[in-house]
Design an enzyme around this catalytic site. Structure first.
Site, mmCIF file in Angstrom:
data_model
loop_
_atom_site.group_PDB
_atom_site.id
_atom_site.type_symbol
_atom_site.label_atom_id
_atom_site.label_comp_id
_atom_site.label_asym_id
_atom_site.label_seq_id
_atom_site.Cartn_x
_atom_site.Cartn_y
_atom_site.Cartn_z
ATOM 1 N N GLY A 40 0.720 -1.247 0.000
ATOM 2 C CA GLY A 40 0.000 0.000 0.000
ATOM 3 C C GLY A 40 0.748 1.297 0.000
ATOM 4 O O GLY A 40 0.148 2.319 0.307
ATOM 5 N N THR A 41 2.012 1.319 -0.344
ATOM 6 C CA THR A 41 2.735 2.583 -0.277
ATOM 7 C C THR A 41 3.932 2.557 -1.211
ATOM 8 O O THR A 41 4.510 1.512 -1.462
ATOM 9 C CB THR A 41 3.234 2.856 1.158
ATOM 10 O OG1 THR A 41 2.121 3.043 2.014
ATOM 11 C CG2 THR A 41 4.100 4.096 1.233
ATOM 12 N N THR A 42 4.308 3.741 -1.685
ATOM 13 C CA THR A 42 5.602 3.928 -2.333
ATOM 14 C C THR A 42 6.233 5.188 -1.770
ATOM 15 O O THR A 42 5.627 6.260 -1.801
ATOM 16 C CB THR A 42 5.463 4.068 -3.855
ATOM 17 O OG1 THR A 42 4.820 2.906 -4.391
ATOM 18 C CG2 THR A 42 6.830 4.210 -4.504
#
Length: 211
Positions: free
Chosen positions: A8-10
């Site tokens: 869920g993230t970058t």
């Protein structure tokens, strides 16, 4: 645990000759569901220090609050800012102390003192300094861009464009990453400065990327 950390993230942080640039996207997910389109993952924790978060939102937000308080107390007591390496060590020690019931996070700490620094820190407190780093589910795509396009001789403007391209690449291939991009530039002269959203949008269009 690894599935939770990588979902869920970058986020990305790079060092230049006289600056550090950090960036994230804003999408917040729970498995395949988009919970929030404007999540905050990039934080100022001191005058010359920034932090990005990936993993469980509650765990990450608690750590951001802890670090802001610790760094402010250090500055009040000693009348200087905590060195960036010491910031990373403090956070690493905090995480290692609870490694058997860990905060489910991956973090970047970046900033500038006598030199620019970027550290990646895992849930067990492992800390690694590098010229650039990325965390989250979109990080493989970010590293692909950085490996081919990064140079320590870049200007700040070139560095900002690079992190935007890197996050955009992740957004195109990683369904858990998306939304607007947040970018902060840290220099000795100006400290931590987060770029306005309209400026980021303008750069994205100029680079021919998808908002």
């Amino acid at each position: 645990m690894n599935q939770t950390l990588e979902t869920g993230t970058t986020t990305v942080g790079i060092t230049l000759k006289d600056a550090v640039i950090m960036a994230t996207e804003r999408r917040v997910t729970m498995e395949n569901f988009i919970m929030h389109k404007n999540g905050k993952k990039l934080f100022q924790i001191d005058t010359y220090t920034g932090m990005t978060i990936a993993g469980l939102v509650g765990d990450a937000q608690v750590l951001v609050r802890y670090m802001k308080a610790e760094l402010e107390l250090y500055r009040l007591q000693r009348r200087v800012n905590m060195p960036i390496e010491a910031v990373a060590t403090l956070l690493s020690n905090m995480l290692n102390q609870v490694k058997y019931m860990p905060y489910m996070v991956q973090l970047l700490v970046g900033g500038i003192d006598t030199a620019p620094h970027v550290f990646s820190i895992d849930a067990a407190g492992g800390s690694v300094e590098d010229i650039y780093a990325s965390t989250g589910s979109g990080s493989p795509f970010v590293y692909g861009v950085l490996e081919s396009q990064y140079s320590e001789k870049m200007t700040v403007d070139e560095g900002v464009d690079l992190v935007i391209r890197a996050i955009s690449a992740a957004k195109q291939r990683d369904s858990a990453s998306g939304g607007m991009i947040d970018v902060a530039v840290i220099t000795r002269k100006d400290g931590y400065v987060q770029l306005p959203t309209d400026q980021i949008e303008s750069r994205i269009r100029k680079l021919g990327l998808i908002l």
